[in-house]
Design a protein around this motif. Structure first.
Motif, PDB file in Angstrom:
ATOM      1  N   GLY A   1      17.980   9.094 -11.695  1.00 34.86           N
ATOM      2  CA  GLY A   1      18.326  10.365 -11.097  1.00 34.86           C
ATOM      3  C   GLY A   1      18.243  10.329  -9.586  1.00 34.86           C
ATOM      4  N   ASP A   2      19.047   9.442  -8.976  1.00 30.79           N
ATOM      5  CA  ASP A   2      19.108   9.322  -7.521  1.00 30.79           C
ATOM      6  C   ASP A   2      20.367  10.052  -7.048  1.00 30.79           C
ATOM      7  OD1 ASP A   2      16.836   7.777  -7.598  1.00 30.79           O
ATOM      8  OD2 ASP A   2      17.883   5.871  -7.337  1.00 30.79           O
ATOM      9  N   VAL A   3      20.173  11.185  -6.406  1.00 30.26           N
ATOM     10  CA  VAL A   3      21.281  12.078  -6.072  1.00 30.26           C
ATOM     11  C   VAL A   3      21.112  12.588  -4.652  1.00 30.26           C
ATOM     12  CG1 VAL A   3      22.525  14.175  -6.741  1.00 30.26           C
ATOM     13  CG2 VAL A   3      21.322  12.823  -8.488  1.00 30.26           C
ATOM     14  N   VAL A   4      22.216  12.639  -3.915  1.00 32.96           N
ATOM     15  CA  VAL A   4      22.188  13.256  -2.598  1.00 32.96           C
ATOM     16  C   VAL A   4      23.208  14.404  -2.583  1.00 32.96           C
ATOM     17  CG1 VAL A   4      23.790  11.516  -1.685  1.00 32.96           C
ATOM     18  CG2 VAL A   4      22.462  12.905  -0.105  1.00 32.96           C
ATOM     19  N   VAL A   5      22.753  15.563  -2.127  1.00 36.65           N
ATOM     20  CA  VAL A   5      23.606  16.748  -2.036  1.00 36.65           C
ATOM     21  C   VAL A   5      23.957  16.941  -0.566  1.00 36.65           C
ATOM     22  CG1 VAL A   5      23.843  19.180  -2.587  1.00 36.65           C
ATOM     23  CG2 VAL A   5      22.399  17.715  -4.024  1.00 36.65           C
TER      24      VAL A   5
ATOM     25  N   ALA B   1       0.813  -1.224   0.000  1.00 37.30           N
ATOM     26  CA  ALA B   1       0.000   0.000   0.000  1.00 37.30           C
ATOM     27  C   ALA B   1       0.839   1.262   0.000  1.00 37.30           C
ATOM     28  CB  ALA B   1      -0.920  -0.001   1.223  1.00 37.30           C
ATOM     29  N   ALA B   2       2.101   1.154   0.358  1.00 34.89           N
ATOM     30  CA  ALA B   2       2.953   2.342   0.494  1.00 34.89           C
ATOM     31  C   ALA B   2       3.404   2.867  -0.860  1.00 34.89           C
ATOM     32  CB  ALA B   2       4.169   2.009   1.350  1.00 34.89           C
ATOM     33  N   LYS B   3       3.607   4.158  -0.929  1.00 29.32           N
ATOM     34  CA  LYS B   3       4.134   4.799  -2.130  1.00 29.32           C
ATOM     35  C   LYS B   3       5.231   5.783  -1.730  1.00 29.32           C
ATOM     36  CE  LYS B   3       0.038   4.311  -5.057  1.00 29.32           C
ATOM     37  NZ  LYS B   3      -0.603   3.314  -4.170  1.00 29.32           N
ATOM     38  N   PRO B   4       6.319   5.271  -1.166  1.00 31.69           N
ATOM     39  CA  PRO B   4       7.381   6.166  -0.711  1.00 31.69           C
ATOM     40  C   PRO B   4       8.157   6.759  -1.872  1.00 31.69           C
ATOM     41  CG  PRO B   4       8.084   3.890  -0.497  1.00 31.69           C
ATOM     42  CD  PRO B   4       6.646   3.851  -0.952  1.00 31.69           C
ATOM     43  N   ALA B   5       8.812   7.885  -1.621  1.00 33.74           N
ATOM     44  CA  ALA B   5       9.626   8.508  -2.663  1.00 33.74           C
ATOM     45  C   ALA B   5      10.846   7.668  -2.988  1.00 33.74           C
ATOM     46  CB  ALA B   5      10.051   9.905  -2.218  1.00 33.74           C
ATOM     47  N   ILE B   6      11.401   7.003  -1.973  1.00 35.13           N
ATOM     48  CA  ILE B   6      12.584   6.181  -2.211  1.00 35.13           C
ATOM     49  C   ILE B   6      12.163   4.818  -2.758  1.00 35.13           C
ATOM     50  CG2 ILE B   6      13.758   7.316  -0.302  1.00 35.13           C
ATOM     51  CD1 ILE B   6      13.542   4.676   1.245  1.00 35.13           C
TER      52      ILE B   6
ATOM     53  N   GLY C   1      14.720   9.362  -8.423  1.00 32.35           N
ATOM     54  CA  GLY C   1      14.124   9.215  -9.740  1.00 32.35           C
ATOM     55  C   GLY C   1      13.990  10.532 -10.461  1.00 32.35           C
ATOM     56  N   GLY C   2      14.960  11.430 -10.248  1.00 27.50           N
ATOM     57  CA  GLY C   2      14.962  12.715 -10.939  1.00 27.50           C
ATOM     58  C   GLY C   2      14.104  13.785 -10.317  1.00 27.50           C
TER      59      GLY C   2
END
Length: 375
Positions: free
Chosen positions: A342-346, A116-121, A360-361
């Motif tokens: 597009g998996d990026v960490v600043v 049921a989850a729809k997390p961003a990650i 995912g951008g």
């Protein structure tokens, strides 16, 4: 909408250099318009990939006997992971013969919550199947076939628990996690141990199901070369938390990835008194770091490796991004290269702390000071 991340040090092709990164259509692009993010003074890195993290258990049961609904726990876990720059997370879900937190009932509830989850990650399942959990095998096989499982781990903690039955403190710990009295827990594990003869057949069925789905497999806590050979024979090409250096060396000689815990690196050694992960990583015997029981350690670990002076930050970052992607057979992430996710960490290296995360951008998280950098 696309993004232009400019002004920072970008990790590409094994080096950190001034540059800019473009995101469009969910992937890393050669160029593109859209919004901008000012990364001046910051590091632009591939998103962290965690192939074994079980800190979600504290979101489910922060104290023995105190539990929260699975849906709430999943949302909480995903939010914490995102804020730490982890863009792909394999939840290390132990499916054990124990009642309570690691029971079949808990497994079913967590699988439903994840559906049921729809997390961003990208939230995935690392099934840590306890060898003696014979009754749970049908569920495990069905969930593997249904695509709910993404990584298989062969666990066998029963022998170690049996050795601790003479220690009332240890028995109380296990009993509390299972929601049983110490006497009831002793009775339970003695009954489990009586069926040890069925373990090899159960492992084979699990390995066959994983192979049929093309899932990577790993062994856990290999103590001897014989252990590694056993699980290699079942198709496990990842060696997780080897208990002896010769086991790690054997795995590497066979071209296999070796996983140890990021907390081990951050703390300067294993909490169980095993090998220290950092020098083994510097020698090439450890190729992947995982958060294990503490998500924040995954972000800190490559910086801790760099401070030791034998490995650059760029090289150490492979331990938490490119290498776990390769071990988990994820060819679409782990590096900042055109066409990859597009998996990026600043990151602000002064912390280090996460300033922004793109999954995912798409911009998925802003940390302290992140909002003022948007353009």
């Amino acid at each position: 909408m696309g993004w232009r991340i400019a002004g920072g040090q970008v990790l590409q092709d094994g080096t950190l250099d001034p540059g800019e990164l473009h995101l469009a259509g969910g992937v890393i692009a050669k160029a593109g318009g859209g919004r901008s993010f000012d990364a001046t003074g910051l590091l632009v890195m591939p998103g962290l990939i965690d192939i074994h993290g079980d800190a979600h258990e504290r979101s489910i049961q922060p104290r023995p006997g105190i539990g929260f609904p699975m849906g709430f726990a999943v949302r909480d876990a995903a939010s914490q992971l995102l804020g730490l720059g982890i863009t792909t997370a394999y939840m290390g879900v132990t499916l054990s013969w124990e009642p309570g937190l690691r029971s079949l009932e808990a497994w079913r509830g967590l699988m439903a919550a994840l559906d049921a989850a729809k997390p961003a990650i990208d939230l995935r399942v690392h099934l840590r199947f306890e060898a003696d959990n014979l009754d749970a095998l049908p569920d495990a096989l069905a969930d593997i076939a249904a695509g709910r499982v993404h990584l298989i781990g062969f666990n066998d903690h029963t022998p170690a628990i049996l050795k601790k039955l003479g220690n009332p403190k240890e028995v109380a710990k296990y009993a509390g996690r299972a929601g049983l009295t110490p006497e009831a827990f002793r009775t339970l594990i003695e009954g489990v141990a009586a069926k040890r003869g069925e373990v090899p057949a159960t492992r084979r069925k699990l390995a066959e199901a994983a192979a049929a789905r093309g899932l990577p497999m790993l062994s856990h806590d290999d103590a001897t070369l014989e252990d590694r050979a056993l699980f290699r024979g079942l198709g496990a090409r990842i060696c997780e938390f080897p208990m002896a250096e010769e086991v790690a060396a054997d795995a590497r000689a066979a071209g296999e990835h070796v996983v140890m815990g990021a907390p081990n690196v951050v703390r300067g050694g294993s909490h169980l008194g095993w090998a220290s992960a950092a020098p083994l990583a510097e020698r090439g015997l450890v190729t992947v770091l995982a958060s294990d029981y503490h998500w924040p350690a995954l972000l800190e670990a490559p910086f801790a490796m760099a401070r030791r002076g034998k490995m650059s930050l760029a090289a150490a970052w492979d331990l938490v991004s490119a290498n776990p992607a390769a071990a988990a057979e994820l060819s679409d992430r782990g590096r900042l290269a055109e066409g990859l996710r597009g998996d990026v960490v600043v990151i602000d290296p002064a912390g280090p702390h996460v300033v922004a995360v793109f999954c995912g951008g798409e911009l998925a998280h802003l940390g302290a000071g992140g909002a003022r950098r948007l353009g």
